[in-house]
Design a protein around this motif. Structure first.
Motif, PDB file in Angstrom:
ATOM      1  N   PRO A 141       0.935  -1.249  -0.113  1.00  0.00           N
ATOM      2  CA  PRO A 141       0.020   0.054   0.004  1.00  0.00           C
ATOM      3  C   PRO A 141       0.818   1.218  -0.076  1.00  0.00           C
ATOM      4  O   PRO A 141       0.432   2.320  -0.720  1.00  0.00           O
ATOM      5  CB  PRO A 141      -0.851  -0.065   1.214  1.00  0.00           C
ATOM      6  CG  PRO A 141      -0.804  -1.517   1.561  1.00  0.00           C
ATOM      7  CD  PRO A 141       0.477  -2.144   1.093  1.00  0.00           C
ATOM      8  N   VAL A 186     -11.280   0.875  -3.304  1.00  0.00           N
ATOM      9  CA  VAL A 186     -10.191  -0.248  -3.150  1.00  0.00           C
ATOM     10  C   VAL A 186     -10.849  -1.327  -3.210  1.00  0.00           C
ATOM     11  O   VAL A 186     -12.120  -1.853  -2.762  1.00  0.00           O
ATOM     12  CB  VAL A 186      -9.741  -0.097  -1.513  1.00  0.00           C
ATOM     13  CG1 VAL A 186      -8.887  -1.396  -1.231  1.00  0.00           C
ATOM     14  CG2 VAL A 186      -9.121   1.051  -1.285  1.00  0.00           C
ATOM     15  N   GLY A 232      -5.748  -4.311   1.394  1.00  0.00           N
ATOM     16  CA  GLY A 232      -7.105  -3.670   1.252  1.00  0.00           C
ATOM     17  C   GLY A 232      -7.231  -2.728   2.255  1.00  0.00           C
ATOM     18  O   GLY A 232      -7.456  -1.465   2.289  1.00  0.00           O
ATOM     19  N   MET A 283      -4.713  -0.001   2.447  1.00  0.00           N
ATOM     20  CA  MET A 283      -4.712   0.846   1.563  1.00  0.00           C
ATOM     21  C   MET A 283      -5.798   1.921   1.690  1.00  0.00           C
ATOM     22  O   MET A 283      -5.559   3.089   1.389  1.00  0.00           O
ATOM     23  CB  MET A 283      -4.811   0.147   0.411  1.00  0.00           C
ATOM     24  CG  MET A 283      -4.788   1.045  -1.088  1.00  0.00           C
ATOM     25  SD  MET A 283      -3.197   1.578  -1.396  1.00  0.00           S
ATOM     26  CE  MET A 283      -3.368   3.258  -1.802  1.00  0.00           C
ATOM     27  N   ALA A 284      -7.046   1.453   2.329  1.00  0.00           N
ATOM     28  CA  ALA A 284      -7.790   2.352   2.742  1.00  0.00           C
ATOM     29  C   ALA A 284      -7.717   3.371   3.762  1.00  0.00           C
ATOM     30  O   ALA A 284      -8.020   4.388   3.493  1.00  0.00           O
ATOM     31  CB  ALA A 284      -8.964   1.498   3.025  1.00  0.00           C
ATOM     32  N   VAL A 339     -14.654   0.724  -0.167  1.00  0.00           N
ATOM     33  CA  VAL A 339     -14.361  -0.589  -0.040  1.00  0.00           C
ATOM     34  C   VAL A 339     -15.343  -1.546  -0.636  1.00  0.00           C
ATOM     35  O   VAL A 339     -16.272  -1.784  -0.235  1.00  0.00           O
ATOM     36  CB  VAL A 339     -13.710  -0.991   1.136  1.00  0.00           C
ATOM     37  CG1 VAL A 339     -12.985  -2.432   1.254  1.00  0.00           C
ATOM     38  CG2 VAL A 339     -12.827   0.185   1.930  1.00  0.00           C
TER      39      VAL A 339
END
Length: 83
Positions: free
Chosen positions: A35, A57, A65, A68-69, A81
């Motif tokens: 990320p 995402v 995931g 990254m969010a 998401v």
């Protein structure tokens, strides 16, 4: 004969370790590398401040995931998401 002292393994991708990592302040100092690399690419294209931009995402894994969010939210992006 001396008895060897057992060493604990380093925290890895166990669910407890990733949860603690995401809630800690160290998450933003040492983010997961995938990320973090994606954020470098995004910042080179869009700039540091992502206010007013929408991001999707795909996937909410603990390894890519969710971190990254969190990084996108920290950069003021509106994040969705998708499972």
């Amino acid at each position: 004969m001396r008895r060897r002292q057992r060493r604990r393994p380093a925290p890895t991708f166990a669910s407890r370790a990733t949860g603690k990592r995401q809630l800690s302040l160290n998450f933003f100092i040492y983010p997961p590398c995938t990320p973090a690399g994606a954020m470098i690419l995004i910042e080179q294209v869009c700039g540091k401040d992502l206010s007013g931009l929408f991001a999707v995402v795909v996937g909410r894994s603990n390894i890519v995931g969710k971190p990254m969010a969190n990084l996108l939210l920290a950069a003021n992006a509106t994040v969705t998401v998708a499972a």
